[in-house]
Design an enzyme around this catalytic site. Structure first.
Site, PDB file in Angstrom:
ATOM      1  N   HIS A  37     109.550 -31.403  53.744  1.00  0.00           N
ATOM      2  CA  HIS A  37     110.161 -30.828  54.950  1.00  0.00           C
ATOM      3  C   HIS A  37     111.385 -29.998  54.555  1.00  0.00           C
ATOM      4  O   HIS A  37     111.600 -28.900  55.069  1.00  0.00           O
ATOM      5  CB  HIS A  37     110.612 -31.940  55.896  1.00  0.00           C
ATOM      6  CG  HIS A  37     109.518 -32.827  56.409  1.00  0.00           C
ATOM      7  ND1 HIS A  37     109.392 -34.146  56.041  1.00  0.00           N
ATOM      8  CD2 HIS A  37     108.504 -32.583  57.269  1.00  0.00           C
ATOM      9  CE1 HIS A  37     108.354 -34.682  56.655  1.00  0.00           C
ATOM     10  NE2 HIS A  37     107.788 -33.762  57.405  1.00  0.00           N
ATOM     11  N   ARG A 187     103.374 -40.469  54.925  1.00  0.00           N
ATOM     12  CA  ARG A 187     102.477 -41.629  54.868  1.00  0.00           C
ATOM     13  C   ARG A 187     102.437 -42.283  53.484  1.00  0.00           C
ATOM     14  O   ARG A 187     101.848 -43.353  53.345  1.00  0.00           O
ATOM     15  CB  ARG A 187     101.058 -41.233  55.285  1.00  0.00           C
ATOM     16  CG  ARG A 187     100.952 -40.938  56.783  1.00  0.00           C
ATOM     17  CD  ARG A 187      99.515 -40.824  57.236  1.00  0.00           C
ATOM     18  NE  ARG A 187      99.409 -40.852  58.679  1.00  0.00           N
ATOM     19  CZ  ARG A 187      99.293 -39.773  59.461  1.00  0.00           C
ATOM     20  NH1 ARG A 187      99.261 -38.567  58.932  1.00  0.00           N
ATOM     21  NH2 ARG A 187      99.193 -39.911  60.766  1.00  0.00           N
TER      22      ARG A 187
HETATM   23  P1  AMP Z   1     104.770 -33.593  59.416  1.00  0.00           P
HETATM   24  O1  AMP Z   1     106.125 -34.164  59.659  1.00  0.00           O
HETATM   25  O2  AMP Z   1     103.955 -34.399  58.471  1.00  0.00           O
HETATM   26  O3  AMP Z   1     104.059 -33.256  60.706  1.00  0.00           O
HETATM   27  O4  AMP Z   1     105.011 -32.207  58.671  1.00  0.00           O
HETATM   28  C1  AMP Z   1     105.839 -31.207  59.213  1.00  0.00           C
HETATM   29  C2  AMP Z   1     105.667 -29.939  58.399  1.00  0.00           C
HETATM   30  O5  AMP Z   1     106.036 -30.189  57.050  1.00  0.00           O
HETATM   31  C3  AMP Z   1     104.212 -29.459  58.364  1.00  0.00           C
HETATM   32  O6  AMP Z   1     104.180 -28.042  58.483  1.00  0.00           O
HETATM   33  C4  AMP Z   1     103.738 -29.920  57.030  1.00  0.00           C
HETATM   34  O7  AMP Z   1     102.691 -29.136  56.499  1.00  0.00           O
HETATM   35  C5  AMP Z   1     104.999 -29.783  56.190  1.00  0.00           C
HETATM   36  N1  AMP Z   1     104.907 -30.644  54.998  1.00  0.00           N
HETATM   37  C6  AMP Z   1     104.575 -31.962  54.971  1.00  0.00           C
HETATM   38  N2  AMP Z   1     104.517 -32.403  53.699  1.00  0.00           N
HETATM   39  C7  AMP Z   1     104.800 -31.342  52.908  1.00  0.00           C
HETATM   40  C8  AMP Z   1     104.880 -31.148  51.492  1.00  0.00           C
HETATM   41  N3  AMP Z   1     104.646 -32.134  50.628  1.00  0.00           N
HETATM   42  N4  AMP Z   1     105.202 -29.914  51.035  1.00  0.00           N
HETATM   43  C9  AMP Z   1     105.436 -28.895  51.901  1.00  0.00           C
HETATM   44  N5  AMP Z   1     105.369 -29.009  53.250  1.00  0.00           N
HETATM   45  C10 AMP Z   1     105.060 -30.218  53.746  1.00  0.00           C
END
Ligand code: AMP
Length: 281
Positions: A37, A187
């Protein structure tokens, strides 16, 4: 850094920023923030005057038997991390603020929401596109930042933005990984010590498959089998899918050509991990 819980007050602040001609970058998240993030926040900060981050564990994108209740919600450390990353505004709405009694509307991108992750998570992407549409209406950003990690999500959101003429530019940011190659994910904390040791096999298998493709193996079926057997031999992971697709459209490829993505989803116990690799031939 300012934190808003209400749509009304956030809109008021955005209106003032826009009247001052501030360029707004927006990163939607479900919290449990990590360096992945953080990389999106940093890119937004570099390219905009103001960075807005939403933290909302969206119930509509979780299936009945999925981990909505268990999903990590470390509010304090999330706010600390966002502060450290110099985020300007956090939007932290309650479920009731986002989905008032009587809420009936959803946004669905057809066909490509039903394949890959959509197959084993029915309704998931409808929940994603609905909430992102709402968030874009609330924040009205100039630029939206999404991670390549959730690649199908990114393709669907880009489709929705084009189809519905939403005035925002989309930037897709590369996957941030642990040193051993495991893609950072909120996760990953569910993994047992043994599963955590095994999980980097996903990226190793993807890298090896890419190498094979670059050396001339262009048959998807064979690359898929190769990844499947690598993961089965070296871990307890149960494969949900392995797919070779066109990186821009997600159309399945029997033979690799152009800009390719190999994507997979694998379950370690109850924890479902996704990963992908993109390359051109
Ligand atoms: P989430 O909180 O999992 O819904 O993710 C929020 C945003 O962060 C989404 O656009 C994800 O694709 C991005 N994101 C999550 N994990 C990663 C990662 N390891 N590298 C880059 N972006 C990420």
């Amino acid at each position: 850094m300012r934190i808003f819980n209400s749509i009304h007050s956030l809109r008021g602040a955005i209106k003032i920023l826009k009247s001052r001609k501030k360029r707004i970058g927006f990163v939607p998240t479900m919290g449990a923030l990590h360096r992945g993030h953080g990389s999106l926040f940093l890119r937004s900060r570099r390219e905009n005057d103001i960075t807005v981050v939403s933290i909302f564990v969206n119930p509509k994108q979780f299936g009945l038997r999925e981990d909505f209740d268990a999903y990590p919600r470390p509010e304090k450390s999330d706010i600390l991390l966002a502060k450290k990353e110099m985020v300007d505004i956090i939007f932290y709405p309650s479920e009731n603020e986002m989905y008032r009694t009587g809420f009936l509307t959803s946004v669905q991108v057809d066909t490509i929401s039903q394949i890959l992750c959509g197959k084993s998570r029915p309704g998931h992407f409808r929940g994603v596109t609905t909430v992102v549409n709402k968030l874009l209406n609330i924040v009205a950003p100039d630029v939206l930042y999404l991670g390549q990690k959730d690649t199908q999500q990114a393709v669907l959101i880009k489709r929705m933005i084009a189809d519905l003429n939403i005035p925002v530019t989309v930037r897709i940011c590369p996957i941030v990984r642990e040193r051993d190659g495991l893609a950072l994910s909120s996760r990953n904390c569910y993994l047992s010590a043994r599963q955590r040791l095994e999980a980097p096999i996903l990226y190793r298998a993807l890298q090896n498959a890419k190498q094979k493709a670059l050396e001339g193996e262009h048959r998807s079926l064979h690359l898929g089998r190769f990844i499947r057997s690598t993961i089965a031999r070296q871990s307890s992971g149960k494969i949900d899918y392995i797919a070779c697709v066109d990186a821009d459209t997600l159309a399945p490829l029997r033979r690799l050509r152009g800009k390719i993505m190999i994507a997979l989803a694998v379950k370690f116990g109850k924890t479902r991990l996704i990963d992908n690799i993109v390359f051109s031939l």
